[in-house]
Design a protein around this motif. Structure first.
Motif, short mmCIF file in Angstrom:
data_model
loop_
_atom_site.label_atom_id
_atom_site.label_comp_id
_atom_site.label_asym_id
_atom_site.label_seq_id
_atom_site.Cartn_x
_atom_site.Cartn_y
_atom_site.Cartn_z
N UNK A 164 0.84 -1.20 0.00
CA UNK A 164 0.00 0.00 0.00
C UNK A 164 0.87 1.24 0.00
N UNK A 165 1.92 1.21 0.85
CA UNK A 165 2.80 2.37 0.93
C UNK A 165 3.51 2.59 -0.40
N UNK A 166 3.93 1.49 -1.04
CA UNK A 166 4.64 1.62 -2.31
C UNK A 166 3.77 2.30 -3.35
N UNK A 167 2.53 1.84 -3.47
CA UNK A 167 1.67 2.44 -4.49
C UNK A 167 1.35 3.88 -4.16
N UNK A 168 1.10 4.12 -2.88
CA UNK A 168 0.79 5.50 -2.48
C UNK A 168 1.95 6.42 -2.82
N UNK A 169 3.18 6.01 -2.48
CA UNK A 169 4.33 6.87 -2.72
C UNK A 169 4.59 7.03 -4.21
N UNK A 170 4.36 5.95 -4.97
CA UNK A 170 4.59 6.05 -6.41
C UNK A 170 3.64 7.04 -7.04
N UNK A 224 11.62 2.12 2.10
CA UNK A 224 10.98 0.84 1.78
C UNK A 224 11.99 -0.14 1.22
N UNK A 225 13.02 0.38 0.53
CA UNK A 225 14.02 -0.50 -0.07
C UNK A 225 15.21 -0.74 0.87
N UNK A 226 15.06 -0.42 2.14
CA UNK A 226 16.10 -0.65 3.14
C UNK A 226 17.36 0.13 2.87
N UNK A 270 12.75 -12.31 -12.73
CA UNK A 270 12.44 -13.40 -11.79
C UNK A 270 13.09 -13.17 -10.44
N UNK A 271 14.25 -12.52 -10.45
CA UNK A 271 14.97 -12.32 -9.20
C UNK A 271 14.51 -11.08 -8.46
N UNK A 272 13.35 -10.56 -8.87
CA UNK A 272 13.00 -9.25 -8.36
C UNK A 272 12.20 -9.30 -7.07
N UNK A 273 12.09 -10.45 -6.46
CA UNK A 273 11.28 -10.54 -5.26
C UNK A 273 11.96 -9.76 -4.13
N UNK A 274 11.87 -8.46 -4.22
CA UNK A 274 12.57 -7.61 -3.27
C UNK A 274 11.76 -7.52 -1.99
N UNK A 275 12.01 -8.44 -1.09
CA UNK A 275 11.27 -8.39 0.17
C UNK A 275 11.70 -7.18 0.97
N UNK A 276 10.75 -6.62 1.65
CA UNK A 276 11.06 -5.43 2.42
C UNK A 276 11.47 -5.81 3.84
N UNK A 277 12.08 -4.86 4.50
CA UNK A 277 12.41 -5.02 5.90
C UNK A 277 13.35 -6.17 6.20
N UNK A 278 14.31 -6.38 5.31
CA UNK A 278 15.17 -7.54 5.45
C UNK A 278 16.49 -7.19 4.79
#
Lengths: 166, 101
Positions: A6-12, A48-50, A116-124
């Motif tokens: 939600x935050x990502x879309x809002x900020x975008x 968001x992207x750490x 495919x490698x784009x599963x950028x998990x947040x907070x990690x």
């Protein structure tokens, strides 16, 4: 849909809308204020992207220093919407069409890119912290760091020289 | 999203004649590239985190250097604009057409 999404879309959406407003608003001061909104949204993306350190640096350097510089220049020149130079309409349309065409080409070219490698998990992950960034900056990137300090010094001298002569 | 920001910046440079607005659009483009670099560094980190704990840190450092260069560039550019305004009392970039004569 988690809170990060939600935050990502809002900020975008916030960033893109304010960027459009930067370009289309008539009053230059409004442009600067919208640009500050863009920078704040981009800082949110960094968090968001750490990349916490980059987020803070972005806020301080861009939204703080550079925007204050822009505002100072506006006040120095006493600009407002009336003194705004106008381009003719065809040039504006051509500019918008060119930008849109570039967007179309880039999106079409990158749509098939391997994500495919784009599963950028947040907070990690903690590479964005000052400790890790500083360790690499002062071990592997010492020479560019010193070069950038020399660049700053030369920029400072250049600004003083340009501003001095009338 | 970053591509969209970059293209708005390009369109802004092409559509406006106010030198300062053009400058702000350049800033917009630089920030779009920064955002893309950070996103890719995050992806790279996820791909290689098991073997190399520092994977992806280069991207963030490049962003740092881009910010440094952008700050220097903005200061010099604004000084040039102020000087131009002092000489011509206008910030219309078309005025600089006279440079070719």
């Amino acid at each position: 849909m988690g809170i990060t999404q939600v935050l990502f879309w809002f900020l975008s959406i916030l960033a893109i809308l304010s960027a459009i407003l930067v370009v289309v608003s008539k009053n230059p001061v409004h442009s600067v204020l919208w640009l500050i909104v863009v920078f704040v949204a981009i800082s949110g993306h960094y968090i968001l992207l750490d990349a916490q350190f980059l987020a803070i640096v972005n806020l301080i350097v861009y939204a703080g220093a550079i925007m204050v510089l822009f505002l100072f220049v506006f006040m120095l020149m006493n600009l407002n919407a009336d003194t705004e130079p106008q381009k003719n309409r065809w040039l504006k349309i051509a500019g918008v069409v060119t930008g849109g065409a570039l967007l179309l080409v880039l999106v079409a070219a990158l749509k098939k890119a391997d994500m495919k490698a784009q599963l950028a998990e947040m907070g990690h992950g903690n590479i964005g912290l000052i400790h890790n960034l500083g360790a690499v900056l002062f071990s592997d990137y010492v020479v560019p760091f010193e070069l950038s300090s020399a660049l700053f010094l030369s920029a400072m001298v250049g600004v003083v020289v340009i501003g001095k002569k009338d | 999203m970053s591509i969209a920001l970059f293209c708005i910046g390009v369109a802004g440079v092409l559509t406006r004649r106010n030198a300062i607005i053009i400058f702000m659009c350049i800033e917009l483009m630089l920030n779009a590239v920064n955002l893309l670099l950070v996103a890719f560094s995050k992806m790279h980190y996820h791909a290689l985190a098991a073997t190399n704990p520092n994977a992806g840190i280069d991207g963030q450092l490049f962003v740092f250097f881009i910010m440094v260069v952008a700050a220097a560039e903005v200061s010099v550019g604004l000084a040039i604009i102020v000087m131009m305004y002092r000489n011509t009392h206008s910030i219309d970039v078309n005025f600089l057409n006279r440079l070719k004569h």
